[in-house]
Structure formats: structure tokens, C-alpha cells
Design a protein around this motif. Structure first.
Motif, mmCIF file in Angstrom:
data_model
loop_
_atom_site.group_PDB
_atom_site.id
_atom_site.type_symbol
_atom_site.label_atom_id
_atom_site.label_comp_id
_atom_site.label_asym_id
_atom_site.label_seq_id
_atom_site.Cartn_x
_atom_site.Cartn_y
_atom_site.Cartn_z
ATOM 1 N N VAL A 1 -31.300 -21.722 48.929
ATOM 2 C CA VAL A 1 -31.796 -21.196 47.659
ATOM 3 C C VAL A 1 -31.020 -21.777 46.485
ATOM 4 N N VAL A 2 -29.706 -21.836 46.595
ATOM 5 C CA VAL A 2 -28.893 -22.348 45.490
ATOM 6 C C VAL A 2 -29.265 -23.790 45.170
ATOM 7 N N THR A 3 -29.387 -24.617 46.183
ATOM 8 C CA THR A 3 -29.755 -26.015 45.976
ATOM 9 C C THR A 3 -31.134 -26.126 45.341
ATOM 10 N N ALA A 4 -32.078 -25.292 45.762
ATOM 11 C CA ALA A 4 -33.426 -25.316 45.177
ATOM 12 C C ALA A 4 -33.389 -24.954 43.697
ATOM 13 N N VAL B 1 -40.128 -20.550 28.760
ATOM 14 C CA VAL B 1 -39.534 -20.002 29.972
ATOM 15 C C VAL B 1 -40.273 -20.555 31.179
ATOM 16 N N THR B 2 -39.545 -20.859 32.220
ATOM 17 C CA THR B 2 -40.147 -21.169 33.512
ATOM 18 C C THR B 2 -39.593 -20.164 34.519
ATOM 19 N N LEU B 3 -40.507 -19.479 35.199
ATOM 20 C CA LEU B 3 -40.136 -18.536 36.247
ATOM 21 C C LEU B 3 -40.167 -19.270 37.576
ATOM 22 N N LEU B 4 -39.113 -19.138 38.355
ATOM 23 C CA LEU B 4 -38.971 -19.857 39.620
ATOM 24 C C LEU B 4 -38.774 -18.864 40.752
ATOM 25 N N HIS B 5 -39.569 -19.013 41.802
ATOM 26 C CA HIS B 5 -39.351 -18.245 43.027
ATOM 27 C C HIS B 5 -39.106 -19.227 44.159
#
Length: 143
Positions: free
Chosen positions: A74-77, A33-37
Motif C-alpha cells: 500500500v505504501v509503495t502504491a 483533489v484526487t482520491l486514491l483507494h
């Protein structure tokens, strides 16, 4: 099975539910898992990084934690991170609204659903920890 799950986290109840479900999935099937903020324009990366590391303790293998700026939104990121990390699955909360009982998908979730080439799982909105995946079969066996 999914080998790499990316979970965008805004620390709202729906995204925390998505973290819990993603960690349960990799616990049962392997993978990571990778958590992204994604940072707001005026947000420092220190606070979110600490909170992500605290959430990272729930996984079988320590998940990666990634904090990125959002110069193009945010969506693009999120979509860019999924592509660069070669994610097999995006696990999203239904919305970032503070009311977990809200019955509509959020703007970011809709944008990711419309723009991704990666499978997406939207976490159910129910409160509390995710039930064990085999619980429904245990319940059927009791009836």
C-alpha cells in the motif's frame, strides 16, 4: 498554495476526515483533489470506485478518483501515485483502525511519512466535520 492534493482513502473515519479537510482546503484556495483507494489482493475495484465517486461530491471541482492495485504494498502504491500525479500535498488519515480515538499513527501513515518527498498533512482525529478554517478567528473576536 497546494495545487494538487492526493488523499489515500480506506473509508475509515480518519481517511474520511482527511477527504473532508482536503476538499475544504481546495474550496478556499483553488486547486484539485484526487482520491486514491489501494485495492487489497482479493478486492474488486467496482465497490471502492462507487464509494470514491460518492465522496467526490464534496469538492468545489469534482476530484479525480483513482483505484489501484498494490502488488508491492500500500505504501509503495501511494508514493508511486503521488509521484505520477505530481501531487503537491498528501492528506492522510492518522490510521486505518476502526476506532477513531486511537492515539497512534498507523503503519501506512508512518510508511508514507518516511518515504515521501511530498509534504504530508495528517488530518486531526477529531470526530465530526472539519471546522471552517476561519472559525477560530471568529471565536477569538467574540471573547
Amino acid at each position: 498554495m497546494f495545487r494538487h492534493i492526493l488523499v489515500p482513502v480506506d473509508f475509515g473515519p480518519c481517511s474520511l476526515r482527511a477527504v473532508d479537510l482536503a476538499c475544504t482546503l481546495v474550496r478556499l484556495s483553488g486547486g484539485r483533489v484526487t482520491l486514491l483507494h489501494v485495492l487489497d489482493a482479493d478486492q474488486s475495484p467496482d465497490g471502492p470506485a462507487r464509494r470514491l465517486n460518492g465522496l467526490a461530491r464534496c469538492s468545489r471541482q469534482p476530484p479525480g478518483c483513482l483505484v489501484v492495485p498494490a502488488p508491492n504494498g500500500v505504501v509503495t502504491a501511494i508514493l508511486t501515485a503521488a509521484e505520477h500525479l505530481h501531487a503537491d500535498l498528501l492528506m492522510l488519515g492518522a490510521h486505518g483502525h476502526p476506532d477513531p480515538e486511537r492515539r497512534a499513527l498507523g503503519r501506512v501513515t508512518c510508511g508514507v511519512l518516511l518515504g515521501t518527498r511530498v509534504p504530508v498533512q495528517v488530518a486531526p482525529q477529531g470526530l465530526g466535520p472539519a471546522p471552517h478554517p476561519l472559525q477560530r478567528w471568529r471565536d477569538v473576536g467574540r471573547s
